[in-house]
Scaffold this motif. Structure first.
Motif, PDB file in Angstrom:
ATOM      1  N   SER A  24      -0.328   1.366   8.668  1.00 55.10           N
ATOM      2  CA  SER A  24       0.385   2.528   9.205  1.00 55.10           C
ATOM      3  C   SER A  24       1.668   2.173   9.945  1.00 55.10           C
ATOM      4  O   SER A  24       2.569   2.997  10.014  1.00 55.10           O
ATOM      5  CB  SER A  24      -0.527   3.339  10.133  1.00 55.10           C
ATOM      6  OG  SER A  24      -0.903   2.574  11.255  1.00 55.10           O
ATOM      7  N   HIS A 113      -3.466  -3.735   3.384  1.00 55.99           N
ATOM      8  CA  HIS A 113      -2.064  -3.935   3.012  1.00 55.99           C
ATOM      9  C   HIS A 113      -1.941  -5.318   2.383  1.00 55.99           C
ATOM     10  O   HIS A 113      -2.251  -6.319   3.023  1.00 55.99           O
ATOM     11  CB  HIS A 113      -1.148  -3.819   4.228  1.00 55.99           C
ATOM     12  CG  HIS A 113       0.276  -3.620   3.853  1.00 55.99           C
ATOM     13  ND1 HIS A 113       1.029  -4.627   3.290  1.00 55.99           N
ATOM     14  CD2 HIS A 113       1.081  -2.540   3.919  1.00 55.99           C
ATOM     15  CE1 HIS A 113       2.236  -4.166   3.037  1.00 55.99           C
ATOM     16  NE2 HIS A 113       2.288  -2.897   3.409  1.00 55.99           N
ATOM     17  N   ARG A 141       7.792   1.674  12.080  1.00 54.01           N
ATOM     18  CA  ARG A 141       7.260   1.866  10.725  1.00 54.01           C
ATOM     19  C   ARG A 141       8.151   1.254   9.651  1.00 54.01           C
ATOM     20  O   ARG A 141       7.830   1.327   8.473  1.00 54.01           O
ATOM     21  CB  ARG A 141       7.055   3.351  10.451  1.00 54.01           C
ATOM     22  CG  ARG A 141       5.930   3.947  11.293  1.00 54.01           C
ATOM     23  CD  ARG A 141       5.510   5.326  10.834  1.00 54.01           C
ATOM     24  NE  ARG A 141       5.363   5.518   9.426  1.00 54.01           N
ATOM     25  CZ  ARG A 141       4.276   5.206   8.698  1.00 54.01           C
ATOM     26  NH1 ARG A 141       3.252   4.652   9.276  1.00 54.01           N
ATOM     27  NH2 ARG A 141       4.240   5.440   7.417  1.00 54.01           N
ATOM     28  N   CYS A 162       5.325  -0.024   4.999  1.00 57.64           N
ATOM     29  CA  CYS A 162       3.984   0.261   5.504  1.00 57.64           C
ATOM     30  C   CYS A 162       3.317   1.223   4.530  1.00 57.64           C
ATOM     31  O   CYS A 162       3.989   1.945   3.795  1.00 57.64           O
ATOM     32  CB  CYS A 162       4.058   0.904   6.890  1.00 57.64           C
ATOM     33  SG  CYS A 162       4.704  -0.179   8.159  1.00 57.64           S
ATOM     34  N   ASP A 163       2.004   1.218   4.528  1.00 55.87           N
ATOM     35  CA  ASP A 163       1.294   2.188   3.699  1.00 55.87           C
ATOM     36  C   ASP A 163       1.462   3.570   4.314  1.00 55.87           C
ATOM     37  O   ASP A 163       2.065   3.727   5.358  1.00 55.87           O
ATOM     38  CB  ASP A 163      -0.182   1.819   3.590  1.00 55.87           C
ATOM     39  CG  ASP A 163      -0.390   0.555   2.752  1.00 55.87           C
ATOM     40  OD1 ASP A 163       0.529   0.158   2.009  1.00 55.87           O
ATOM     41  OD2 ASP A 163      -1.479  -0.030   2.868  1.00 55.87           O
ATOM     42  N   ARG A 164       0.891   4.552   3.710  1.00 59.20           N
ATOM     43  CA  ARG A 164       1.096   5.939   4.135  1.00 59.20           C
ATOM     44  C   ARG A 164       0.179   6.389   5.269  1.00 59.20           C
ATOM     45  O   ARG A 164       0.243   7.534   5.688  1.00 59.20           O
ATOM     46  CB  ARG A 164       0.932   6.873   2.950  1.00 59.20           C
ATOM     47  CG  ARG A 164       1.970   6.607   1.868  1.00 59.20           C
ATOM     48  CD  ARG A 164       1.872   7.677   0.795  1.00 59.20           C
ATOM     49  NE  ARG A 164       2.711   7.365  -0.324  1.00 59.20           N
ATOM     50  CZ  ARG A 164       3.988   7.694  -0.426  1.00 59.20           C
ATOM     51  NH1 ARG A 164       4.572   8.336   0.561  1.00 59.20           N
ATOM     52  NH2 ARG A 164       4.685   7.383  -1.492  1.00 59.20           N
ATOM     53  N   SER A 166      -1.225   7.450   8.686  1.00 60.37           N
ATOM     54  CA  SER A 166      -0.440   8.077   9.754  1.00 60.37           C
ATOM     55  C   SER A 166      -0.906   7.708  11.154  1.00 60.37           C
ATOM     56  O   SER A 166      -0.288   8.100  12.132  1.00 60.37           O
ATOM     57  CB  SER A 166      -0.474   9.597   9.592  1.00 60.37           C
ATOM     58  OG  SER A 166      -1.803  10.053   9.689  1.00 60.37           O
TER      59      SER A 166
END
Length: 182
Positions: A24, A113, A141, A162-164, A166
């Motif tokens: 995140s 990740h 981010r 970064c991955d999605r 939140s």
């Protein structure tokens, strides 16, 4: 990208502090067994050592020498990883106090990740993972945000998205099942 990650791994092995993408937010990492590196990371973040830090590994096997888990607990963790899920687990004497902080357990994760996992693989052992931001400030981010907040204090920034996700990883105490951070 392979040389980029290799450079970051070598900097960690030499006692440096790097930023890298996670699920995140960008994370800050260093060698958890190098007290000077950990103290430098904590100073950069303005974070007290008592809070403790998270160890991330390329896989569960990389984390096993540092924790005390039953076979059933190992299977439980292996079934849920890689994922943005952090577990508080009993430690062995191999985990320094400057990583645990004032806690009898340590937080561990196999991140979801691929760059973070590959960085651990190249370092050859777990690394520290804590959000790349000053205490009380929003987490970074992207590389621009990392560089703006912390750039001059870091030895290297691994580029990547970064991955999605939140929010930070959920933290669960393995023994009690209690969620510490949702």
């Amino acid at each position: 990208m392979k040389q980029h990650l290799q450079s970051a791994a070598e900097i960690i092995q030499a006692g440096g502090v790097v930023a890298y993408p996670t699920e995140s937010v960008y994370g800050l990492g260093c060698d958890p067994f190098n007290q000077q590196a950990v103290m430098r990371l904590l100073a950069i973040k303005q974070r007290p050592v008592e809070k403790g830090l998270i160890l991330i590994g390329a896989d569960l096997e990389q984390l096993l020498p540092y924790v005390q888990l039953t076979q059933a607990q190992q299977q439980q963790l292996a079934a849920g990883w890689p994922a943005p899920l952090t577990w508080l687990v009993p430690v062995t004497g191999a985990v320094p106090a400057w990583v645990r902080g004032s806690h009898p357990k340590v937080a561990i994760r196999v991140p979801d990740h691929p760059l973070a996992r590959e960085l651990c693989r190249r370092v050859g052992h777990p690394i520290i993972s804590t959000s790349a931001n000053l205490s009380g400030r929003p987490s970074a981010r992207n590389t621009f945000q990392v560089a703006r907040q912390l750039g001059e204090q870091l030895d290297f920034i691994v580029t990547g998205a970064c991955d999605r996700a939140s929010k930070p990883s959920t933290i669960i105490d393995l023994e009690s099942g209690r969620t510490v951070r949702a």
